[in-house]
Write an enzyme that holds these catalytic residues in place. Structure first.
Site, PDB file in Angstrom:
ATOM      1  N   MET A  30       0.837  -1.203   0.000  1.00 13.36           N
ATOM      2  CA  MET A  30       0.000   0.000   0.000  1.00 13.36           C
ATOM      3  C   MET A  30       0.873   1.256   0.000  1.00 13.36           C
ATOM      4  O   MET A  30       0.390   2.361   0.249  1.00 13.36           O
ATOM      5  CB  MET A  30      -0.943   0.004   1.201  1.00 13.36           C
ATOM      6  CG  MET A  30      -1.898  -1.197   1.178  1.00 13.36           C
ATOM      7  SD  MET A  30      -3.451  -0.907   2.001  1.00 13.36           S
ATOM      8  CE  MET A  30      -2.890  -0.634   3.670  1.00 13.36           C
ATOM      9  N   GLY A  31       2.169   1.087  -0.269  1.00 12.99           N
ATOM     10  CA  GLY A  31       3.046   2.250  -0.399  1.00 12.99           C
ATOM     11  C   GLY A  31       3.495   2.823   0.931  1.00 12.99           C
ATOM     12  O   GLY A  31       3.373   2.188   1.971  1.00 12.99           O
ATOM     13  N   LEU A  33       6.672   3.347   1.642  1.00 12.64           N
ATOM     14  CA  LEU A  33       7.547   2.180   1.831  1.00 12.64           C
ATOM     15  C   LEU A  33       8.602   2.397   2.908  1.00 12.64           C
ATOM     16  O   LEU A  33       9.074   3.513   3.125  1.00 12.64           O
ATOM     17  CB  LEU A  33       8.232   1.844   0.509  1.00 12.64           C
ATOM     18  CG  LEU A  33       7.272   1.582  -0.655  1.00 12.64           C
ATOM     19  CD1 LEU A  33       8.063   1.338  -1.944  1.00 12.64           C
ATOM     20  CD2 LEU A  33       6.355   0.398  -0.365  1.00 12.64           C
ATOM     21  N   HIS A  37       9.055  -3.362   3.698  1.00 16.84           N
ATOM     22  CA  HIS A  37       8.676  -3.587   2.304  1.00 16.84           C
ATOM     23  C   HIS A  37       9.905  -3.933   1.466  1.00 16.84           C
ATOM     24  O   HIS A  37       9.873  -4.839   0.629  1.00 16.84           O
ATOM     25  CB  HIS A  37       8.063  -2.321   1.706  1.00 16.84           C
ATOM     26  CG  HIS A  37       6.793  -1.860   2.350  1.00 16.84           C
ATOM     27  ND1 HIS A  37       6.714  -0.717   3.102  1.00 16.84           N
ATOM     28  CD2 HIS A  37       5.546  -2.391   2.346  1.00 16.84           C
ATOM     29  CE1 HIS A  37       5.474  -0.541   3.516  1.00 16.84           C
ATOM     30  NE2 HIS A  37       4.735  -1.550   3.093  1.00 16.84           N
ATOM     31  N   LYS A 149       4.927  -9.667   9.446  1.00 16.21           N
ATOM     32  CA  LYS A 149       4.305  -8.595  10.225  1.00 16.21           C
ATOM     33  C   LYS A 149       2.785  -8.760  10.210  1.00 16.21           C
ATOM     34  O   LYS A 149       2.118  -8.590  11.222  1.00 16.21           O
ATOM     35  CB  LYS A 149       4.712  -7.254   9.627  1.00 16.21           C
ATOM     36  CG  LYS A 149       3.824  -6.093   9.959  1.00 16.21           C
ATOM     37  CD  LYS A 149       4.281  -5.430  11.207  1.00 16.21           C
ATOM     38  CE  LYS A 149       3.288  -4.422  11.749  1.00 16.21           C
ATOM     39  NZ  LYS A 149       2.528  -3.696  10.759  1.00 16.21           N
ATOM     40  N   GLN A 153      -2.677 -12.308   7.670  1.00 14.72           N
ATOM     41  CA  GLN A 153      -2.872 -12.013   6.247  1.00 14.72           C
ATOM     42  C   GLN A 153      -2.126 -13.041   5.387  1.00 14.72           C
ATOM     43  O   GLN A 153      -2.683 -13.587   4.433  1.00 14.72           O
ATOM     44  CB  GLN A 153      -2.362 -10.606   5.959  1.00 14.72           C
ATOM     45  CG  GLN A 153      -2.200 -10.271   4.499  1.00 14.72           C
ATOM     46  CD  GLN A 153      -1.811  -8.811   4.309  1.00 14.72           C
ATOM     47  OE1 GLN A 153      -2.634  -7.932   4.482  1.00 14.72           O
ATOM     48  NE2 GLN A 153      -0.570  -8.556   3.953  1.00 14.72           N
ATOM     49  N   VAL A 176      10.687  -6.896   9.940  1.00 17.41           N
ATOM     50  CA  VAL A 176      11.812  -5.959  10.061  1.00 17.41           C
ATOM     51  C   VAL A 176      11.438  -4.935  11.130  1.00 17.41           C
ATOM     52  O   VAL A 176      10.332  -4.381  11.109  1.00 17.41           O
ATOM     53  CB  VAL A 176      12.106  -5.266   8.720  1.00 17.41           C
ATOM     54  CG1 VAL A 176      13.227  -4.241   8.875  1.00 17.41           C
ATOM     55  CG2 VAL A 176      12.473  -6.302   7.668  1.00 17.41           C
ATOM     56  N   MET A 184       8.384  -2.238  11.926  1.00 23.61           N
ATOM     57  CA  MET A 184       8.190  -1.139  10.979  1.00 23.61           C
ATOM     58  C   MET A 184       6.798  -1.214  10.384  1.00 23.61           C
ATOM     59  O   MET A 184       6.281  -2.297  10.112  1.00 23.61           O
ATOM     60  CB  MET A 184       9.235  -1.222   9.869  1.00 23.61           C
ATOM     61  CG  MET A 184      10.596  -0.837  10.351  1.00 23.61           C
ATOM     62  SD  MET A 184      11.690  -0.576   8.971  1.00 23.61           S
ATOM     63  CE  MET A 184      13.199  -0.246   9.867  1.00 23.61           C
TER      64      MET A 184
HETATM   65  P1  AMP Z   1       1.388  -2.897   3.469  1.00 23.89           P
HETATM   66  O1  AMP Z   1       1.966  -1.840   2.577  1.00 23.89           O
HETATM   67  O2  AMP Z   1       1.271  -2.496   4.893  1.00 23.89           O
HETATM   68  O3  AMP Z   1       0.136  -3.513   2.895  1.00 23.89           O
HETATM   69  O4  AMP Z   1       2.453  -4.079   3.468  1.00 23.89           O
HETATM   70  C1  AMP Z   1       2.878  -4.695   2.276  1.00 23.89           C
HETATM   71  C2  AMP Z   1       3.669  -5.928   2.607  1.00 23.89           C
HETATM   72  O5  AMP Z   1       4.813  -5.577   3.388  1.00 23.89           O
HETATM   73  C3  AMP Z   1       2.867  -6.936   3.455  1.00 23.89           C
HETATM   74  O6  AMP Z   1       3.138  -8.241   2.993  1.00 23.89           O
HETATM   75  C4  AMP Z   1       3.400  -6.697   4.832  1.00 23.89           C
HETATM   76  O7  AMP Z   1       3.306  -7.825   5.662  1.00 23.89           O
HETATM   77  C5  AMP Z   1       4.847  -6.368   4.548  1.00 23.89           C
HETATM   78  N1  AMP Z   1       5.421  -5.639   5.676  1.00 23.89           N
HETATM   79  C6  AMP Z   1       4.950  -4.499   6.237  1.00 23.89           C
HETATM   80  N2  AMP Z   1       5.704  -4.152   7.306  1.00 23.89           N
HETATM   81  C7  AMP Z   1       6.656  -5.092   7.420  1.00 23.89           C
HETATM   82  C8  AMP Z   1       7.750  -5.299   8.335  1.00 23.89           C
HETATM   83  N3  AMP Z   1       7.993  -4.481   9.335  1.00 23.89           N
HETATM   84  N4  AMP Z   1       8.529  -6.390   8.143  1.00 23.89           N
HETATM   85  C9  AMP Z   1       8.302  -7.247   7.142  1.00 23.89           C
HETATM   86  N5  AMP Z   1       7.287  -7.104   6.240  1.00 23.89           N
HETATM   87  C10 AMP Z   1       6.486  -6.047   6.377  1.00 23.89           C
END
Ligand code: AMP
Length: 281
Positions: A30-31, A33, A37, A149, A153, A176, A184
């Protein structure tokens, strides 16, 4: 890196690569970043010939009183970061190209949505499963990358892929964290300075849970949950849930005999944060 808005165009570009036998790795986001990500992007880069990333703030996964409108967005910065990682295609679809006016193909998230965030965010996982299915139909990736994270999902997407027999491999990567342990998240941007300090107690609570289980041999889930809540309560605005569940079925456990997922969601101020840890006995 090519930035594409058209789903049709992306599908046809990808089809050409597939004909040549190229592997497409796909990272849906969802950006806004961050390194979480980017860890997925780097893994996709290592494991595939072509890497596609999508940025789409998916309206159907937000509840009516959630933060869809104010969700942070910064496409220019995201574009720079992805270019630097050697991404081939950045897909930035419009709302109507993901959800055309005749769109009816909502995807049921299945039984895993009964637990954890499911009841707290009605419709959320239906929105997630729907958008990911739609994106998989457009990109038709060889492999797709998700972060632990969002543990629930990732499991729901795996189960959807099985149910629809989609020809995509789901790969997951560890959480991470910031230096003080906070997972994060794009939503960390909402936190004030004081809230940011309080937010570190989510990870502290998970560390304590792991210590109780692994070093002190506590098996009773109620005791572990109570200890986690005691760490959180003075620092967070509201505990949405603390759960200790089976890592695959996500069903609540009474005792920790093998491995367990410890998952929690808290409001710090108005911001809802989640975190989790898998503990093996
Ligand atoms: P989002 O933009 O929040 O939808 O996240 C996109 C992808 O990045 C999803 O698969 C999340 O699980 C992954 N993601 C978000 N935050 C983290 C993090 N801190 N560590 C690892 N993966 C992450």
């Amino acid at each position: 890196m090519k930035v594409l808005k058209s789903a049709k165009r992306l599908t046809s570009v990808i089809a050409r690569f597939k004909k040549k036998g190229k592997r497409i790795g796909f990272v849906p986001t969802m950006g806004f970043l961050h390194e979480g990500h980017l860890s997925l992007v780097r893994k996709a880069r290592r494991e595939n010939d072509i890497v596609a990333v999508s940025i789409f703030v998916n309206p159907t996964q937000f509840g009516p009183h959630e933060d869809y409108r104010r969700y942070p967005r910064h496409l220019a910065r995201d574009t720079r970061l992805l270019k630097r990682e050697g991404v081939d295609y950045l897909f930035v679809p419009s709302r109507s190209s993901i959800y055309p006016s005749h769109f009816r193909d909502y995807v049921r998230p299945g039984p895993l949505a009964r637990y954890l965030c499911g009841p707290k965010r009605p419709g959320h996982f239906r929105g997630v499963a729907t958008v990911v299915k739609r994106l998989f139909d457009i990109v038709a990736p060889y492999a797709a990358y998700f972060g632990e994270k969002d543990y629930q999902q990732a499991r729901i997407i795996e189960s959807m892929v099985k149910r629809f027999q989609l020809p995509v491999r789901i790969k997951t990567s560890p959480i991470v964290r910031e230096q003080d342990g906070l997972a994060m998240s794009s939503r960390n941007r909402y936190l004030s300075r004081e809230e940011r300090i309080s937010a570190r107690f989510l990870y502290q609570a998970l560390l304590l849970a792991r210590k109780l289980v692994r070093q002190q041999g506590v098996r009773d889930v109620r005791r572990v949950k109570q200890a986690v809540q005691n760490v959180l309560a003075p620092h967070v605005t509201k505990i949405d849930y603390v759960a200790i569940v089976h890592p695959q079925t996500l069903k609540p456990l009474k005792r920790v005999n093998h491995s367990a997922l410890i998952a929690l969601a808290c409001y710090v101020g108005r911001t809802r944060l989640i975190d989790n840890m898998v503990v093996r006995v």
